[in-house]
Design an enzyme around this catalytic site. Structure first.
Site, short mmCIF file in Angstrom:
data_model
loop_
_atom_site.label_atom_id
_atom_site.label_comp_id
_atom_site.label_asym_id
_atom_site.label_seq_id
_atom_site.Cartn_x
_atom_site.Cartn_y
_atom_site.Cartn_z
N ARG A 106 -20.18 0.28 -4.84
CA ARG A 106 -20.21 -0.08 -6.34
C ARG A 106 -19.36 -1.06 -6.37
O ARG A 106 -19.78 -2.28 -6.98
CB ARG A 106 -20.07 1.05 -7.21
CG ARG A 106 -20.87 2.12 -7.43
CD ARG A 106 -20.63 3.28 -7.84
NE ARG A 106 -20.06 3.99 -7.16
CZ ARG A 106 -20.09 5.58 -6.90
NH1 ARG A 106 -21.07 6.18 -7.73
NH2 ARG A 106 -19.55 6.01 -5.95
N HIS A 131 -1.37 1.05 -6.52
CA HIS A 131 -2.82 1.60 -6.61
C HIS A 131 -3.04 1.80 -8.17
O HIS A 131 -3.38 2.62 -8.94
CB HIS A 131 -2.73 2.97 -6.28
CG HIS A 131 -4.11 3.68 -5.92
ND1 HIS A 131 -4.25 4.63 -4.90
CD2 HIS A 131 -5.18 3.57 -6.49
CE1 HIS A 131 -5.47 4.87 -4.99
NE2 HIS A 131 -5.98 4.29 -5.97
N GLU A 156 1.05 5.68 1.63
CA GLU A 156 1.14 5.23 0.11
C GLU A 156 1.97 6.25 -0.88
O GLU A 156 1.53 7.52 -0.73
CB GLU A 156 -0.07 5.32 -0.74
CG GLU A 156 -0.23 4.61 -2.01
CD GLU A 156 -1.74 4.46 -2.50
OE1 GLU A 156 -2.35 3.75 -1.54
OE2 GLU A 156 -2.07 4.79 -3.34
N ALA A 199 -9.25 -0.78 -1.61
CA ALA A 199 -10.20 0.54 -1.27
C ALA A 199 -8.99 1.74 -0.93
O ALA A 199 -8.91 2.53 -1.82
CB ALA A 199 -11.18 0.14 -0.09
N ARG A 200 -8.92 1.75 0.20
CA ARG A 200 -7.81 3.06 0.67
C ARG A 200 -7.04 2.41 1.82
O ARG A 200 -7.56 1.78 2.67
CB ARG A 200 -8.50 4.30 1.10
CG ARG A 200 -9.12 4.96 0.02
CD ARG A 200 -8.06 5.66 -0.95
NE ARG A 200 -8.63 6.45 -2.14
CZ ARG A 200 -8.85 6.08 -3.33
NH1 ARG A 200 -8.55 4.73 -3.65
NH2 ARG A 200 -9.40 6.77 -4.23
N1 LIG Z 1 -7.44 0.91 -6.09
C1 LIG Z 1 -8.16 1.69 -6.97
O1 LIG Z 1 -7.74 2.12 -7.82
C2 LIG Z 1 -9.51 2.30 -6.57
C3 LIG Z 1 -10.45 2.73 -7.83
C4 LIG Z 1 -11.67 3.20 -7.31
C5 LIG Z 1 -12.12 3.16 -6.24
N2 LIG Z 1 -11.23 2.64 -5.10
C6 LIG Z 1 -11.86 2.61 -3.81
O2 LIG Z 1 -12.77 1.50 -3.68
C7 LIG Z 1 -13.58 1.86 -2.66
C8 LIG Z 1 -14.95 1.73 -3.09
O3 LIG Z 1 -15.34 2.68 -4.06
P1 LIG Z 1 -16.68 2.88 -4.50
O4 LIG Z 1 -16.82 3.85 -5.71
O5 LIG Z 1 -17.38 1.27 -4.96
O6 LIG Z 1 -17.53 3.33 -3.30
P2 LIG Z 1 -18.86 3.86 -3.02
O7 LIG Z 1 -18.77 5.36 -3.37
O8 LIG Z 1 -19.85 3.19 -3.87
O9 LIG Z 1 -19.09 3.55 -1.49
C9 LIG Z 1 -20.24 3.99 -1.08
C10 LIG Z 1 -20.93 3.11 -0.19
O10 LIG Z 1 -20.03 2.39 0.82
C11 LIG Z 1 -20.76 1.85 2.12
N3 LIG Z 1 -20.26 2.27 3.10
C12 LIG Z 1 -20.02 3.42 3.71
N4 LIG Z 1 -19.43 3.46 5.04
C13 LIG Z 1 -19.20 2.22 5.25
C14 LIG Z 1 -18.78 1.38 6.44
N5 LIG Z 1 -18.54 2.43 7.31
N6 LIG Z 1 -18.56 0.03 6.47
C15 LIG Z 1 -19.15 -0.33 5.30
N7 LIG Z 1 -19.49 0.15 4.06
C16 LIG Z 1 -19.67 1.34 4.01
C17 LIG Z 1 -22.18 2.18 1.70
O11 LIG Z 1 -22.96 1.24 1.10
C18 LIG Z 1 -21.95 3.31 0.98
O12 LIG Z 1 -23.27 3.72 -0.06
C19 LIG Z 1 -13.44 3.40 -2.16
O13 LIG Z 1 -12.51 3.28 -0.89
C20 LIG Z 1 -12.58 3.80 -3.38
O14 LIG Z 1 -11.91 5.15 -2.97
C21 LIG Z 1 -10.01 2.20 -5.50
#
Ligand SMILES: NC(=O)c1ccc[n+]([C@@H]2O[C@H](COP(=O)([O-])OP(=O)(O)OC[C@H]3O[C@@H](n4cnc5c(N)ncnc54)[C@H](O)[C@@H]3O)[C@@H](O)[C@H]2O)c1
Length: 343
Positions: A162, A301, A282, A253-254
């Site tokens: 997303r 974060h 972290e 991301a993480r």
């Molecule tokens: N920094 C922050 O405050 C914060 C806030 C929200 C989310 N995040 C992080 O951001 C990242 C994205 O969140 P999201 O909700 O968009 O995720 P998401 O749940 O939409 O991601 C799922 C998608 O990631 C892709 N994916 C899965 N495995 C993969 C791989 N091996 N290589 C590449 N792509 C792959 C696939 O397209 C899957 O559908 C996550 O790591 C989440 O934890 C961080």
């Protein structure tokens, strides 16, 4: 599903006011039966739980397992006013046929905005320049041929998640070439790289490439894949070696997706720059080199929703409760089958 479902809160008590400001409470009043004074995170409420049809959850809510469900026999939907549901939704929820929804889509926007800001400032080498300025070095003068500025960059997006998709959409007007690497991405949605690994993206599109190609070709790599066993150290020492000199790594991301020790070596050598909203561990220990290197910005974060943005989560969740009450599919529906590859 009933016309005016009984909703019970399981929200972080100190953030209820930010998640559900007055206008959202009014919408909930019109849609559901609920008691703002009852919140499972503030104290047990067995009678309310026994009547609950919808649970409105947030960070820190209790695990919804078989034991929990035994006390919630009417529960039909868990609507999460936050991102990942992995911390509280168990298989028992899906086995009971209960709908699950998450506001991860709403949480993605601030992360993508943070990423865009990081891309612009990192491409300007703004973080290093600001620290140089404090040390008496005025970097205002143009240096012929310096590789700065976002225009013309190749931006590598790791994960068509997303957040990743929003970043790709936001970059449409920035005059950059966008590459995306994601083993689950539909090649029909993204243009595939031509044989040989090149691939000129245009018109705001992204070119689907394998991760090694993305690392070799990108000026800036921004990480948006979820943290899963198979994404641990997705950017490992070998892949970080593939990055070109002067490349920037952005991670919102993480932390576990990047080999921290290897990244630290490259940044300390001045070969790579980094913007890290998440780290492994972290937080980093106070004496960690990444915290003091002039070419690295570490934030704690904060890319996801904060402060005023919290209402985005509440609004998304309330809209899904309205959909539930109207018998419509939930916008943030999380299917059991998709959970394994989601954040
Ligand atoms: N920094 C922050 O405050 C914060 C806030 C929200 C989310 N995040 C992080 O951001 C990242 C994205 O969140 P999201 O909700 O968009 O995720 P998401 O749940 O939409 O991601 C799922 C998608 O990631 C892709 N994916 C899965 N495995 C993969 C791989 N091996 N290589 C590449 N792509 C792959 C696939 O397209 C899957 O559908 C996550 O790591 C989440 O934890 C961080």
């Amino acid at each position: 599903m009933s016309d005016h479902p009984a909703v019970v809160l399981a929200l972080p008590p100190d953030l209820v006011g930010d998640l559900l400001p007055a206008d959202l409470r009014a919408r909930l009043d019109r849609t559901a039966t609920w008691d703002p004074a009852v919140n499972l995170q503030a104290g047990p409420a067995p009678a309310a739980l026994a009547r609950a049809e919808v649970l409105l959850t947030g960070w820190g809510c209790p695990t919804i397992d078989a034991e929990f469900l035994a006390g919630a026999p009417r529960l039909r939907a868990v609507v999460h006013a936050a991102g990942s549901v992995k911390g509280h939704v168990t298989d028992a929820v899906y086995a009971a046929g209960i709908l699950v929804s998450s506001a991860a889509e709403a949480n993605a926007r601030p992360v993508a905005e943070y990423t865009l800001a990081a891309l612009v400032l990192a491409a300007k080498r703004a973080f290093g320049a600001a620290r140089d300025l404090r040390n008496g070095h005025d970097g205002h003068r143009h240096a012929p041929g310096e590789a700065t500025g976002l225009t013309g960059c190749v931006v590598g997006v790791v994960g068509a998640s997303r957040v990743g998709r929003l970043v790709i959409a936001m970059l449409a007007d920035y005059g950059v070439e966008v590459l995306v690497a994601d083993p689950y991405a539909d090649p029909a949605e993204f243009r595939a790289a031509p044989p040989g690994g090149g691939g000129a993206a245009g018109g705001g599109g992204a070119t689907l490439v394998d991760l090694d190609t993305l690392c070799r070709r990108s000026d800036i790599v921004t990480v948006h894949a979820p943290s899963l066993p198979e994404t641990h150290h997705l950017l490992d020492a070998r892949r970080l070696d593939l990055l070109r000199d002067g490349a920037v790594v952005i991670n919102t991301a993480r932390g576990a997706l990047i080999d921290t020790a290897a990244l630290t070596r490259h940044c300390a050598a001045g070969r790579l720059d980094a913007v890290l909203d998440v780290t492994d561990p972290e937080p980093l220990p106070l004496d960690h080199p990444l915290l003091v290197l002039p070419n690295v910005l570490v934030t704690p974060h904060i890319a996801g929703v904060r402060g005023r943005e919290l209402r985005l989560l509440g609004a998304y969740a309330v809209a899904d409760i309205e959909r539930y009450a109207a018998g419509l599919p939930l916008r943030g529906a999380v299917r059991h089958a998709d959970l394994a590859r989601m954040a």
